[in-house]
Design a protein around this motif. Structure first.
Motif, PDB file in Angstrom:
ATOM      1  N   LEU A 255      -8.803  -2.955  -7.144  1.00  0.00           N
ATOM      2  CA  LEU A 255      -7.776  -3.313  -6.148  1.00  0.00           C
ATOM      3  C   LEU A 255      -6.603  -4.107  -6.732  1.00  0.00           C
ATOM      4  O   LEU A 255      -5.897  -4.816  -6.020  1.00  0.00           O
ATOM      5  N   ASN A 256      -6.384  -3.992  -8.079  1.00  0.00           N
ATOM      6  CA  ASN A 256      -5.110  -4.447  -8.634  1.00  0.00           C
ATOM      7  C   ASN A 256      -4.066  -3.437  -8.194  1.00  0.00           C
ATOM      8  O   ASN A 256      -4.354  -2.225  -8.161  1.00  0.00           O
ATOM      9  N   TYR A 257      -2.867  -3.888  -7.882  1.00  0.00           N
ATOM     10  CA  TYR A 257      -1.899  -2.948  -7.325  1.00  0.00           C
ATOM     11  C   TYR A 257      -0.499  -3.122  -7.903  1.00  0.00           C
ATOM     12  O   TYR A 257      -0.155  -4.173  -8.452  1.00  0.00           O
ATOM     13  N   SER A 258       0.301  -2.044  -7.766  1.00  0.00           N
ATOM     14  CA  SER A 258       1.692  -2.050  -8.223  1.00  0.00           C
ATOM     15  C   SER A 258       2.415  -0.936  -7.476  1.00  0.00           C
ATOM     16  O   SER A 258       1.777  -0.135  -6.789  1.00  0.00           O
ATOM     17  N   SER A 259       3.738  -0.892  -7.621  1.00  0.00           N
ATOM     18  CA  SER A 259       4.494   0.177  -6.971  1.00  0.00           C
ATOM     19  C   SER A 259       5.457   0.803  -7.954  1.00  0.00           C
ATOM     20  O   SER A 259       6.326   0.111  -8.498  1.00  0.00           O
ATOM     21  N   LYS A 260       5.335   2.124  -8.165  1.00  0.00           N
ATOM     22  CA  LYS A 260       6.240   2.785  -9.111  1.00  0.00           C
ATOM     23  C   LYS A 260       7.605   3.063  -8.469  1.00  0.00           C
ATOM     24  O   LYS A 260       8.567   3.342  -9.169  1.00  0.00           O
ATOM     25  N   THR A 261       7.702   2.994  -7.154  1.00  0.00           N
ATOM     26  CA  THR A 261       8.992   3.273  -6.490  1.00  0.00           C
ATOM     27  C   THR A 261       9.843   2.019  -6.332  1.00  0.00           C
ATOM     28  O   THR A 261      11.051   2.112  -6.147  1.00  0.00           O
TER      29      THR A 261
END
Ligand code: SF4
Length: 296
Positions: free
Chosen positions: A284-290
């Motif tokens: 549940l580590n997260y990031s956003s490519k947009t």
């Protein structure tokens, strides 16, 4: 913290972010259109849009008063440990973001005519699912669908004998008929399929793809370019006041058709095209490519 709460917090924070900060590809497209613009009135509208973007970030206010209906497309690896909790987590995230961002409550229970007050309700938030075998990650495509832009799309089933030539005039007619209400420059999503619902879904998926991307099929990619040129020739300009362009781009998503049908749907994103994707790993580590400003 439970995995449910981690997803709730991350998605609520992401909803807050995308209501205030446009995705990188939209900012890039608007920057390009402003640089190419010749019309003085249109240039001043673009300047206002960029000022709007600065103020939204500075003041922590939504880019537009219509923060839309929240739509999710979940692409979930079959082995993701939180798979059973995602639907409920997304609902809780919408309620949290509606309070904290805040987002405007936009869900009216049909026939009862009651605003639910928290952007949830019967069938809301909208969640489309893809379960991916052999994967353990999770991607959540998030879309804030406004009442003037992507919600009033249109679809029609043509006879295949009419040929693929029907697509360009159908899209152009819809742009001139409905586009002005959608705060141009528009991002046009065209869906092709076998039925109203497959074409409609494809047109929404087209809006979730990057503006700069092209369809893998060279014939379809050529049609995307052709449509973009033709729609720009109309010169709707920013906010429909006339200018050098009409659209930020055109994306087409196509799936098979029946021998007797050619279904076409058109959906619009407005200049304030609030969509993005938040990706989680199995921990549940997260990031956003947009959204590169959504750095974690
Ligand atoms: S079309 Fe877009 S910018 Fe215009 S009011 Fe609707 S959401 Fe806001």
């Amino acid at each position: 913290m439970s995995s449910n709460q981690k997803i709730v917090n991350a998605v609520a924070e992401y909803l807050d972010h995308i209501s205030k900060v446009l995705p990188d590809d939209v900012v890039k497209a608007l920057t390009r259109l402003r640089a190419e613009e010749k019309n003085k009135a249109a240039l001043s509208v673009y300047d206002t849009m960029f000022r709007n973007m600065e103020l939204a970030e500075e003041l922590g206010k939504p880019l537009c008063q219509d923060t839309g209906i929240v739509q999710f497309k979940v692409v979930c690896g079959q082995d993701h440990p939180a798979i059973g909790e995602i639907g409920e987590s997304l609902k809780e995230a919408v309620i949290k973001a509606t309070k904290e961002a805040p987002l405007r409550p936009n869900c009216i229970e049909t026939f009862d005519e009651i605003n639910t007050g928290d952007n949830t309700g019967t069938g809301a938030p909208t969640i489309w699912w893809d379960i991916e075998p052999g994967r353990s990650d999770l991607e959540i495509y998030v879309y804030l669908a406004g009442g003037g832009c992507s919600l009033p799309g249109i679809a029609k089933v043509f006879m295949p004998g009419q040929g693929y030539e029907v697509i360009a005039p159908f899209a152009a007619e819809r742009v001139t008929e409905m586009g002005l209400n959608a705060c141009p420059p528009l991002f046009v999503g065209v869906g092709i399929g076998n039925s109203i619902e497959t074409a409609a879904m494809n047109s929404k998926l087209a809006l979730m793809r990057d503006i700069d991307s092209s369809n893998d099929n060279p014939n379809v990619a050529a049609l995307e370019k052709e449509l973009e040129e033709k729609l720009n020739y109309i010169g709707i300009g920013p906010q429909g006041l006339g200018g050098s362009s009409s659209v930020m781009g055109v994306n087409i998503v196509n799936t098979v058709r029946h021998p007797a049908t050619l279904a076409v749907a058109v959906s619009f994103g407005c200049w304030c095209h609030r969509r993005g994707v938040i990706s989680f790993d199995k921990d549940l580590n997260y990031s956003s490519k947009t959204h590169t400003k959504f750095a974690k």
